[in-house]
Design a protein around this motif. Structure first.
Motif, PDB file in Angstrom:
ATOM      1  N   ARG A  93       0.798  -1.221   0.000  1.00  0.00           N
ATOM      2  CA  ARG A  93       0.000   0.000   0.000  1.00  0.00           C
ATOM      3  C   ARG A  93       0.832   1.275   0.000  1.00  0.00           C
ATOM      4  O   ARG A  93       0.282   2.363  -0.144  1.00  0.00           O
ATOM      5  CB  ARG A  93      -0.922   0.017   1.219  1.00  0.00           C
ATOM      6  N   ARG A  94       2.135   1.149   0.172  1.00  0.00           N
ATOM      7  CA  ARG A  94       2.946   2.368   0.320  1.00  0.00           C
ATOM      8  C   ARG A  94       2.928   3.231  -0.933  1.00  0.00           C
ATOM      9  O   ARG A  94       2.912   4.460  -0.847  1.00  0.00           O
ATOM     10  CB  ARG A  94       4.390   1.993   0.674  1.00  0.00           C
ATOM     11  N   HIS A  95       2.923   2.609  -2.109  1.00  0.00           N
ATOM     12  CA  HIS A  95       2.904   3.386  -3.347  1.00  0.00           C
ATOM     13  C   HIS A  95       1.669   4.279  -3.442  1.00  0.00           C
ATOM     14  O   HIS A  95       1.689   5.297  -4.127  1.00  0.00           O
ATOM     15  CB  HIS A  95       2.934   2.460  -4.572  1.00  0.00           C
ATOM     16  N   TYR A  96       0.587   3.883  -2.764  1.00  0.00           N
ATOM     17  CA  TYR A  96      -0.677   4.620  -2.876  1.00  0.00           C
ATOM     18  C   TYR A  96      -0.900   5.594  -1.722  1.00  0.00           C
ATOM     19  O   TYR A  96      -1.961   6.207  -1.626  1.00  0.00           O
ATOM     20  CB  TYR A  96      -1.849   3.634  -2.909  1.00  0.00           C
ATOM     21  N   ALA A  97       0.077   5.738  -0.839  1.00  0.00           N
ATOM     22  CA  ALA A  97      -0.108   6.522   0.382  1.00  0.00           C
ATOM     23  C   ALA A  97      -0.486   7.973   0.099  1.00  0.00           C
ATOM     24  O   ALA A  97      -1.286   8.567   0.818  1.00  0.00           O
ATOM     25  CB  ALA A  97       1.152   6.470   1.250  1.00  0.00           C
ATOM     26  N   LEU A  98       0.074   8.556  -0.952  1.00  0.00           N
ATOM     27  CA  LEU A  98      -0.196   9.955  -1.274  1.00  0.00           C
ATOM     28  C   LEU A  98      -1.352  10.102  -2.267  1.00  0.00           C
ATOM     29  O   LEU A  98      -1.762  11.227  -2.579  1.00  0.00           O
ATOM     30  CB  LEU A  98       1.062  10.623  -1.852  1.00  0.00           C
ATOM     31  N   GLY A  99      -1.849   8.976  -2.787  1.00  0.00           N
ATOM     32  CA  GLY A  99      -2.914   9.051  -3.781  1.00  0.00           C
ATOM     33  C   GLY A  99      -2.456   9.698  -5.073  1.00  0.00           C
ATOM     34  O   GLY A  99      -3.258  10.270  -5.817  1.00  0.00           O
ATOM     35  N   ASP A 100      -1.155   9.615  -5.364  1.00  0.00           N
ATOM     36  CA  ASP A 100      -0.572  10.270  -6.533  1.00  0.00           C
ATOM     37  C   ASP A 100       0.005   9.189  -7.442  1.00  0.00           C
ATOM     38  O   ASP A 100       1.042   8.591  -7.137  1.00  0.00           O
ATOM     39  CB  ASP A 100       0.533  11.234  -6.083  1.00  0.00           C
ATOM     40  N   MET A 101      -0.669   8.922  -8.542  1.00  0.00           N
ATOM     41  CA  MET A 101      -0.237   7.855  -9.426  1.00  0.00           C
ATOM     42  C   MET A 101       0.994   8.226 -10.251  1.00  0.00           C
ATOM     43  O   MET A 101       1.606   7.354 -10.869  1.00  0.00           O
ATOM     44  CB  MET A 101      -1.385   7.453 -10.365  1.00  0.00           C
ATOM     45  N   ASP A 102       1.360   9.514 -10.276  1.00  0.00           N
ATOM     46  CA  ASP A 102       2.548   9.934 -11.017  1.00  0.00           C
ATOM     47  C   ASP A 102       3.793   9.844 -10.139  1.00  0.00           C
ATOM     48  O   ASP A 102       4.783   9.209 -10.505  1.00  0.00           O
ATOM     49  CB  ASP A 102       2.371  11.367 -11.536  1.00  0.00           C
ATOM     50  N   SER A 103       3.763  10.484  -8.989  1.00  0.00           N
ATOM     51  CA  SER A 103       4.939  10.505  -8.107  1.00  0.00           C
ATOM     52  C   SER A 103       5.009   9.291  -7.204  1.00  0.00           C
ATOM     53  O   SER A 103       6.059   9.010  -6.617  1.00  0.00           O
ATOM     54  CB  SER A 103       4.907  11.767  -7.232  1.00  0.00           C
ATOM     55  N   LYS A 104       3.896   8.536  -7.102  1.00  0.00           N
ATOM     56  CA  LYS A 104       3.811   7.413  -6.164  1.00  0.00           C
ATOM     57  C   LYS A 104       4.184   7.901  -4.760  1.00  0.00           C
ATOM     58  O   LYS A 104       3.738   8.951  -4.337  1.00  0.00           O
ATOM     59  CB  LYS A 104       4.709   6.259  -6.635  1.00  0.00           C
ATOM     60  N   ASP A 105       5.004   7.160  -4.033  1.00  0.00           N
ATOM     61  CA  ASP A 105       5.362   7.578  -2.683  1.00  0.00           C
ATOM     62  C   ASP A 105       6.794   8.105  -2.597  1.00  0.00           C
ATOM     63  O   ASP A 105       7.361   8.219  -1.504  1.00  0.00           O
ATOM     64  CB  ASP A 105       5.175   6.421  -1.696  1.00  0.00           C
ATOM     65  N   TRP A 106       7.394   8.445  -3.752  1.00  0.00           N
ATOM     66  CA  TRP A 106       8.776   8.916  -3.728  1.00  0.00           C
ATOM     67  C   TRP A 106       8.960  10.157  -2.842  1.00  0.00           C
ATOM     68  O   TRP A 106       9.900  10.203  -2.041  1.00  0.00           O
ATOM     69  CB  TRP A 106       9.267   9.187  -5.148  1.00  0.00           C
ATOM     70  N   PRO A 107       8.112  11.191  -2.910  1.00  0.00           N
ATOM     71  CA  PRO A 107       8.304  12.340  -2.018  1.00  0.00           C
ATOM     72  C   PRO A 107       8.236  11.939  -0.546  1.00  0.00           C
ATOM     73  O   PRO A 107       8.962  12.495   0.289  1.00  0.00           O
ATOM     74  CB  PRO A 107       7.148  13.279  -2.392  1.00  0.00           C
ATOM     75  N   LEU A 108       7.404  10.980  -0.226  1.00  0.00           N
ATOM     76  CA  LEU A 108       7.276  10.523   1.152  1.00  0.00           C
ATOM     77  C   LEU A 108       8.538   9.798   1.597  1.00  0.00           C
ATOM     78  O   LEU A 108       9.050  10.013   2.711  1.00  0.00           O
ATOM     79  CB  LEU A 108       6.054   9.610   1.261  1.00  0.00           C
TER      80      LEU A 108
END
Length: 381
Positions: free
Chosen positions: A155-170
């Motif tokens: 679920r980590r890739h979806y944490a920000l709800g951003d399908m472009d950046s995924k969770d990279w900023p996080l």
């Protein structure tokens, strides 16, 4: 063919089941069941009360045992037989999966939290990020990092709800400059990456602040009162304290319709449904609402009755609760509860264990709303 376990979020599909007249929300995801050495592609249903359907209803603790035993499968041997009921069968070749029993159990527990509107691990992580952004100490960063790692990996890739950046900023934010998380990178986070992450979250905060609220303007979409289940009863005489049994259509509360007094709503409904005057008189004369139904069932129905019956029932219910203020108080006392009406003879009027249309319950809610509106002065008396 290669088998890849689906790693998308649970929760973008909705379903429900009915238990004791209460609608329990749920969702589902694809899963494999291993039974008798064969693997079956099926659906895993998760409900808000913590019940999971994996070819049988189980609690969360029982579901964990199903996972540990391999009944709900997360790993697949080369060459194993697989079936998708009625669609296809095949053998696993070079199977790959990202799930483990621990990860799938974590996903299911997360889903139960979401279905209940409670903060899940993603919400807790984002709350910890907000604390860090407001006070950028290493202690707060460590808390945000721990909260990030507590999110199930799938679920980590979806944490920000951003399908472009995924969770990279996080990831960059919780690692910090020159920091790294061995789970996702072999290289430390550069200062440039970190600064971009900070900018990302600042812009995200502004966007959220500017977003229009989605709260319905006229109130909640769900009821706050527990469901009221109107079980079938056979009250022959009115009582001083009937409780919700008085809300049944066969409760002996006479209603006057166009100068004719019927012993109950049920009597009036069945009398108005038939064509013959003799049959109407027989329905009116019987003191038993069930007998009134039987008499009418053997007679011819009025032309267009099937399409007019809900309007007729609405009028009869309005008459009942207008002519009997004491019974109107019982109906009003149910607040905004869902009214579940039992009718063993009709899946149209009754709930039928969650499969019926429950029109009687729905019309009772409508009449209740009209009574509330008149009491509040919103509609004329």
């Amino acid at each position: 063919m290669p088998a890849r376990q689906n790693d998308r979020m649970i929760g973008n599909r909705t379903t429900h089941r009915t238990a004791d007249g209460v609608r329990i929300p749920g969702t589902w995801r694809h899963a494999f069941i291993r039974n008798g050495g064969q693997y079956f592609l099926t659906d895993l249903f998760i409900f808000a009360d913590g019940i999971v359907d994996c070819w049988g209803f189980v609690t969360l603790d029982e579901f964990e045992k199903k996972l540990r035993s391999g009944w709900v499968a997360t790993s697949f041997p080369e060459g194993a037989d697989v079936s998708a009921h009625g669609l296809a069968s095949w053998k696993f070749a070079e199977p790959h999966t990202w799930l483990t029993p621990e990860l799938l159990l974590a996903e299911v527990r997360e889903t139960v939290e979401q279905l209940n509107g409670r903060p899940d691990s993603t919400a807790r992580c984002l709350a910890a990020v907000d604390v860090f952004l407001a006070d950028r100490t290493e202690e707060n960063r460590a808390a945000a990092r721990a909260a990030y790692l507590a999110i199930p990996e799938t679920r980590r890739h979806y944490a920000l709800g951003d399908m472009d950046s995924k969770d990279w900023p996080l990831q960059a934010l919780v690692a910090g400059p020159d920091g790294e998380l061995e789970e996702w990178s072999d290289e430390p986070v550069s200062q440039e990456d970190y600064d971009e992450a900070i900018t990302y979250f600042e812009e995200r905060a502004r966007s959220i602040a500017e977003r229009s609220p989605r709260t319905p303007a006229d109130g909640s979409a769900t009821s706050f009162a527990p469901a009221v289940h109107l079980y079938e009863s056979y009250v022959r005489q009115p009582t001083d304290d009937p409780g919700t049994a008085a809300l049944r259509n066969d409760y002996p509360a006479p209603v006057d319709i166009d100068g004719v007094t019927y012993p109950s709503v049920a009597h009036a409904y069945w009398a108005l449904s038939v064509t013959g005057e003799d049959t109407r008189a027989a329905v009116l004369a019987t003191g038993n609402a069930n007998m009134a139904r039987r008499i009418a069932a053997e007679a011819a129905r009025r032309p267009g009755w099937e399409h007019a019956r809900t309007a007729v029932m609405t009028s009869l219910l309005r008459a009942k609760y207008t002519q009997h203020p004491d019974l109107a108080e019982i109906l009003l006392a149910t607040a905004d509860a869902t009214v579940v009406y039992d009718d063993s003879d009709s899946a149209f009027w009754g709930n039928d264990t969650g499969q019926g249309r429950n029109w009687t319950g729905r019309l009772l809610e409508l009449v209740r709303s009209e009574l509330q509106a008149r009491r509040a002065g919103i509609l004329p008396a």
